[in-house]
Each structure stands twice: as C-alpha cells, then as structure tokens.
Enzyme design. Structure first.
Site, PDB file in Angstrom:
ATOM      1  N   TRP A  70      79.097  74.856-132.423  1.00 58.74           N
ATOM      2  CA  TRP A  70      78.900  75.310-131.003  1.00 58.74           C
ATOM      3  C   TRP A  70      78.982  74.724-129.917  1.00 58.74           C
ATOM      4  CZ3 TRP A  70      74.657  73.238-128.913  1.00 58.74           C
ATOM      5  CH2 TRP A  70      73.511  72.768-130.023  1.00 58.74           C
ATOM      6  N   ASN A  71      78.885  73.188-130.283  1.00 55.94           N
ATOM      7  CA  ASN A  71      78.531  72.468-129.010  1.00 55.94           C
ATOM      8  C   ASN A  71      79.630  72.283-128.310  1.00 55.94           C
ATOM      9  OD1 ASN A  71      79.399  70.575-131.024  1.00 55.94           O
ATOM     10  ND2 ASN A  71      78.047  69.001-130.577  1.00 55.94           N
ATOM     11  N   ALA A  77      81.640  78.831-134.906  1.00 51.80           N
ATOM     12  CA  ALA A  77      80.287  78.945-135.074  1.00 51.80           C
ATOM     13  C   ALA A  77      79.775  80.252-134.574  1.00 51.80           C
ATOM     14  CB  ALA A  77      79.601  77.857-134.090  1.00 51.80           C
ATOM     15  N   GLY A  84      80.229  69.446-137.881  1.00 50.28           N
ATOM     16  CA  GLY A  84      79.049  70.151-137.962  1.00 50.28           C
ATOM     17  C   GLY A  84      78.006  69.416-138.597  1.00 50.28           C
ATOM     18  N   GLU A 144      83.419  65.499-139.990  1.00 48.34           N
ATOM     19  CA  GLU A 144      82.841  64.829-138.523  1.00 48.34           C
ATOM     20  C   GLU A 144      81.428  65.299-138.409  1.00 48.34           C
ATOM     21  OE1 GLU A 144      81.267  64.183-135.610  1.00 48.34           O
ATOM     22  OE2 GLU A 144      82.721  65.035-134.193  1.00 48.34           O
ATOM     23  N   LEU A 145      80.544  64.585-139.047  1.00 51.02           N
ATOM     24  CA  LEU A 145      79.093  65.271-139.033  1.00 51.02           C
ATOM     25  C   LEU A 145      78.324  64.562-137.883  1.00 51.02           C
ATOM     26  CD1 LEU A 145      78.708  64.725-142.888  1.00 51.02           C
ATOM     27  CD2 LEU A 145      79.682  66.537-141.619  1.00 51.02           C
ATOM     28  N   CYS A 151      77.581  64.958-130.556  1.00 49.81           N
ATOM     29  CA  CYS A 151      77.420  64.101-131.875  1.00 49.81           C
ATOM     30  C   CYS A 151      77.764  62.637-131.362  1.00 49.81           C
ATOM     31  CB  CYS A 151      78.521  64.516-132.622  1.00 49.81           C
ATOM     32  SG  CYS A 151      79.992  64.636-132.168  1.00 49.81           S
ATOM     33  N   GLU A 162      68.806  61.959-135.246  1.00 46.61           N
ATOM     34  CA  GLU A 162      69.563  62.697-134.237  1.00 46.61           C
ATOM     35  C   GLU A 162      68.537  63.581-133.417  1.00 46.61           C
ATOM     36  OE1 GLU A 162      72.926  64.754-135.592  1.00 46.61           O
ATOM     37  OE2 GLU A 162      74.201  64.169-133.548  1.00 46.61           O
ATOM     38  N   GLU A 191      90.401  62.608-135.629  1.00 48.75           N
ATOM     39  CA  GLU A 191      90.613  63.799-134.742  1.00 48.75           C
ATOM     40  C   GLU A 191      91.165  63.059-133.656  1.00 48.75           C
ATOM     41  OE1 GLU A 191      87.650  66.697-134.718  1.00 48.75           O
ATOM     42  OE2 GLU A 191      88.726  67.657-136.229  1.00 48.75           O
TER      43      GLU A 191
HETATM   44  P1  ADP Z   1      74.767  73.178-136.637  1.00 53.75           P
HETATM   45  O1  ADP Z   1      73.364  72.626-137.044  1.00 53.75           O
HETATM   46  O2  ADP Z   1      75.153  72.346-135.487  1.00 53.75           O
HETATM   47  O3  ADP Z   1      74.756  74.575-136.089  1.00 53.75           O
HETATM   48  P2  ADP Z   1      76.167  73.824-138.922  1.00 53.75           P
HETATM   49  O4  ADP Z   1      76.797  72.630-139.714  1.00 53.75           O
HETATM   50  O5  ADP Z   1      74.987  74.673-139.243  1.00 53.75           O
HETATM   51  O6  ADP Z   1      75.727  72.758-137.716  1.00 53.75           O
HETATM   52  O7  ADP Z   1      77.238  74.438-138.154  1.00 53.75           O
HETATM   53  C1  ADP Z   1      78.896  73.961-138.018  1.00 53.75           C
HETATM   54  C2  ADP Z   1      79.601  75.159-138.507  1.00 53.75           C
HETATM   55  O8  ADP Z   1      79.584  75.146-140.006  1.00 53.75           O
HETATM   56  C3  ADP Z   1      79.597  76.473-137.864  1.00 53.75           C
HETATM   57  O9  ADP Z   1      80.757  77.162-137.659  1.00 53.75           O
HETATM   58  C4  ADP Z   1      78.679  77.052-138.840  1.00 53.75           C
HETATM   59  O10 ADP Z   1      78.790  78.546-138.859  1.00 53.75           O
HETATM   60  C5  ADP Z   1      79.287  76.523-140.026  1.00 53.75           C
HETATM   61  N1  ADP Z   1      78.521  76.782-141.545  1.00 53.75           N
HETATM   62  C6  ADP Z   1      77.170  76.731-141.772  1.00 53.75           C
HETATM   63  N2  ADP Z   1      77.140  76.874-142.785  1.00 53.75           N
HETATM   64  C7  ADP Z   1      78.003  76.996-143.521  1.00 53.75           C
HETATM   65  C8  ADP Z   1      78.430  77.396-145.060  1.00 53.75           C
HETATM   66  N3  ADP Z   1      77.464  77.469-145.795  1.00 53.75           N
HETATM   67  N4  ADP Z   1      79.723  77.466-145.222  1.00 53.75           N
HETATM   68  C9  ADP Z   1      80.728  77.410-144.392  1.00 53.75           C
HETATM   69  N5  ADP Z   1      80.532  77.004-142.833  1.00 53.75           N
HETATM   70  C10 ADP Z   1      79.181  77.122-142.621  1.00 53.75           C
END
Ligand code: ADP
Length: 457
Positions: free
Chosen positions: A129-130, A155, A206, A228-229, A262, A361, A438
């Site tokens: 979402w960011n 997201a 994410g 990319e975490l 990030c 973080e 990327e």
């Molecule tokens: P944040 O903490 O930044 O919201 P997330 O990792 O939860 O990070 O979200 C990043 C992306 O991963 C979003 O598009 C979210 O919907 C997706 N996401 C979250 N959980 C899952 C899952 N179990 N499988 C696939 N995608 C997911």
C-alpha cells in the site's frame, strides 16, 4: 470491498473482490496469452507500454488524487509517485529492445555457445500500500516488456490506484490476458497464485512474514520468487559532511510518506561531535512540515496507514524515552488532529543502540539519532541488522565514501543523497530484505530465464 481514506476513515470507493475462481480464470487467461505475446518483437510489446505512459501523464492528477484518498500521501507527493511510476513504462518499453546475449567459444573449432534470455511465462505480482502506483508499474512494465504475462494483486488498502492503471492498460490495448488484475482478500488469492502450476514466478513487495510464507509455498512448485521486504536503513553522517545537505536529505528520507517507505532512514548514526548540530537542523526542518489530510493544500505529511501502524510508532517513541533518549520535537499527534491517524515528525537524540526504534523498522515519522565515535563503530552499528536494503552516508571525503560505502552490507548505498529509486538503477536488498532487483537492466533480467544454445556445425 470498501476502500477507506486513512485521514478520516470514510469510504472513498469500492472494488470487486475476486473469488478463488476469478483468480484461476485470470491465471488461465495469462497462460493463454503468453505464447502470442512472447512471440511479438520487443518493439511491438513496447507499443502498449508507450501508450500507457502517455495516458498516465495525461491523467496524472486523477491518479494522484485516488492515491491520496486511499493511501493518505499528500497530493504533490502522490503526483510525484505517479509520474515516477510512469517512467518505468517508457523505460522498459525501450530496454526490452536491447536483449543482449553472449557468444562463447566452444570446446572445438565447430562449436559456439549462444547465451540468450527468454521470458518465463505467467508472473504473479503482489504489491503493497505504501507505493500503490509506482510499484505496480515497476513490476508490470519489465515483466511484460520481456514477454511475460502478469496477474497482479494490489494491497487491499489501496486497490484504486491499480484499478486506474489497469484501465489505462486496457485502453493502451494490451492484448487480452497479458495484464490481469485481481483485488481482494490476500490469503485465498495468494493461495491460488502460489499453487497454480502455470505461475512461474512470484514478485512480491511487502512484509517479511508474508514474503517468507510465499517463499515456503512457492517451494512446492519450484517457482522463482523475487522479494523486496523491509528495510532498516542506517543514515550515517560523518563530521566532515555538509550538515545542511545531510539534514535536508534526512528530512526527505525520513518524513516522506510519513516515514512509511522501506528505504526510509530508520537509524541516524551521527558522529558524536556534530550530533547536537544535526539534531537542531533536523528539528528545524521538521517544524516546517505540515501534518494533515493529504488533499489539503500545503500539507506535507499525511496520516499513517492505520491504527496498528500508529501504535507501533507510539511504542517505539515511548521505549526510546524510557531508555533516556531526549525528545527534540514531535512525539505525539499535532494538536487538533486525530491521534489515532496522525503523528508529528519526531526527532529523538541520544538514542541507545538497543532501543526498539534503533533495532526494528518503525515505518513512521520518527528519526532516532545515535552517536558514534569512529568509522569502524559506524560500520558495525550500520551492519548490525538482519536487513540489508538501503543505507546512506554523508561525507566530503571520497576515500571514506568508498571505504565505508563498500563495507556496508546493503544492496544500495547513497552517498550525499537521500533517494535511491532511479528507474535505471537496480533497486533491491540483500540478507533479510530479500532477493532480486527492480529497475535498470537487472529489473528486466529478473523476469527472464537464461538459455544457451550449443551450436555445432
Ligand atoms: P504490510 O505489512 O506492508 O501491509 P503485507 O506483507 O501484509 O505488508 O502486504 C503486502 C502485500 O501482500 C499486500 O498486497 C497484501 O495484500 C499481500 N498479502 C498479505 N498476506 C498475503 C498472503 N497470505 N498471500 C498473498 N499475499 C498476501
């Protein structure tokens, strides 16, 4: 599925949540489209990308407004993101026309080894979402330019930016099935995407937890995973640095998107003799920022994405103060604003290296200043993290820039600068921050397989 404005909590739009059956249909459509798309010339594949680029520029204000409404970032910053995101469409349309290979000598006079790259097939892209606009284009553009087809899941907080971009992709006349969008509940969608045999690669930006989950699931089908975490960027300022420049870049790196990036400076490592001066300069800049609803003119720092993000920021600040850090400015919501949504740009001095704000973080507008006494100590503190995405260092000494820069265990190091996301540069991390790049040539290669032909005549 309702989409809400993080500044107010009010509903700003609705999108259709995909069922697992819809996601399977999208994957199958991408699979059907793949051979025809891959067979086109790079120039032909670039045509819809170039048209999409022009349309994004035309509609940048609408895209930015949607981004602000669902993601909270101030309108001008949202527009910068939209325009930056558009660059990937054009850049990869061109880069795909340079499919460099290698010709190696063979083992005998009549043999040559031709090394070239070919598209992988259907890619699943999952975005956060960011940066809800630019991270969509940063994944989709190189993927399709290289001849792959895509199913993208944005997201759940910020699907509107993706919907608007995919409407543009539709108008730009990508052939049916080349780019597919599925919004909705992440868990079931993720399960289909990681389980589908047609999906050859997952490109994810994410959280660490979800990244690890996808990696484990992808292992079953031996799918390639690009991750990319998170990051925990050190921002190292030496006493020979241009302090005004360092403070200005730090304010940008730390407070843009309310610290929710990030690559945000997360730990400010500052040589002890200049720590007070840097704290003073940064607090002065923080005082010039205006927090509020991103659609209000003059606002430069928007809300945090949700209450959970806010609670973490508050905990980090309280923990640091409990360990004798000094609060130079901020520390709470500016008066008159909802304390469950907004937080003032905050600067903390004398933060011990074991404070939570220095070890985790924060993802919020909090700058902790941590003093150091030598180059060696700065490098050791900077590298004491499981993350390895971005680092910054400020010095006027070129030798030190090389020495310290190369000693930092990070995928990207900016010297005397606060930005790293250039379209032509390979953005990405090492260690716990993930794998893969990327942007740049590497961002295209990320989605291509290497093949070599052994030619014997
Ligand atoms: P944040 O903490 O930044 O919201 P997330 O990792 O939860 O990070 O979200 C990043 C992306 O991963 C979003 O598009 C979210 O919907 C997706 N996401 C979250 N959980 C899952 C899952 N179990 N499988 C696939 N995608 C997911």
């Amino acid at each position: 599925m309702a989409v809400r404005d993080p500044s107010t909590g009010s509903e700003v739009g609705r999108v259709i949540a995909a069922t697992p059956g819809d996601v399977r249909m999208a994957v199958e459509a991408a699979q059907r489209a793949f051979p025809g798309w891959a067979a086109l010339s790079p120039d032909e594949r670039g045509a819809p990308l170039r048209r999409a680029h022009a349309l994004v520029l035309e509609r940048a204000d609408d895209l930015a407004r949607a981004l602000t409404l669902e993601g909270g970032k101030p309108f001008d910053e949202a527009k910068d993101e939209v325009l930056w995101g558009a660059e990937f469409l054009l850049w990869y349309a061109e880069e795909a026309r340079r499919p460099w290979g290698e010709i190696l000598a063979g083992n005998g006079p009549n043999q040559r080894l031709y090394v070239h790259r070919r598209p992988r097939g259907v890619l699943a892209c999952i975005t956060p979402w960011n940066f809800p606009s630019s991270l969509v284009t940063r994944k989709v553009a190189p993927a399709v330019a290289g001849g792959n087809t895509v199913v993208l899941k944005p997201a759940e907080q910020t699907p509107l930016s993706a919907v608007l971009l995919f409407e543009i992709f539709d108008e730009a006349a990508f052939p049916p099935g080349v780019v597919n969008l599925v919004c909705g509940d992440p868990e079931p969608i993720g399960e289909v995407l990681t389980g589908a045999p047609q999906v050859r690669q997952i490109s994810f930006t994410g959280s660490v937890e979800v990244g690890k989950l996808l990696l484990r699931r992808a292992a079953e089908g031996v799918k390639k995973v690009t991750l990319e975490l998170g990051g925990h960027a050190p921002f190292v300022v030496f006493s020979d640095a241009d302090l005004d420049l360092a403070a200005a870049k730090l304010a940008f790196s730390k407070f843009q998107n309310a610290g929710q990036t990030c690559i945000a400076a997360n730990r400010v490592l500052v040589e002890r003799g200049i720590a007070d001066e840097l704290g003073r300069l940064l607090s002065g800049l923080a005082a010039t920022l205006r927090v509020g609803d991103g659609l209000e003119p003059g606002v430069t720092v928007g809300p945090l994405i949700d209450g959970r993000a806010l609670a973490k920021v508050r905990d980090h600040v309280a923990d640091a103060i409990g360990r004798d850090a000094r609060l130079l400015c901020g520390g709470e919501a500016p008066s008159g604003l909802d304390p469950e949504r907004f937080f003032a740009p905050t600067v903390l001095a004398d933060v011990p290296a074991d404070a939570r704000v220095a070890t985790e973080e924060t993802f919020g507008p909090v700058a902790p200043l941590i003093p150091f006494d030598s180059d060696e100590e700065a490098v050791a503190l900077a590298n004491a993290s499981e993350y390895g995405l971005a680092a910054y260092l400020f010095t006027r000494d070129l030798g030190r820039a090389h020495r310290v820069g190369e000693a930092l265990d990070y995928g990207m190091v900016a010297v005397n600068d606060g930005a790293l996301g250039w379209v032509q540069a390979p953005f990405g991390g090492i260690k716990g921050s993930g794998d893969g790049r990327e942007g740049g040539r590497q961002g295209l290669e990320e989605y291509l397989d290497v093949q070599y032909l052994s030619l014997n005549f």
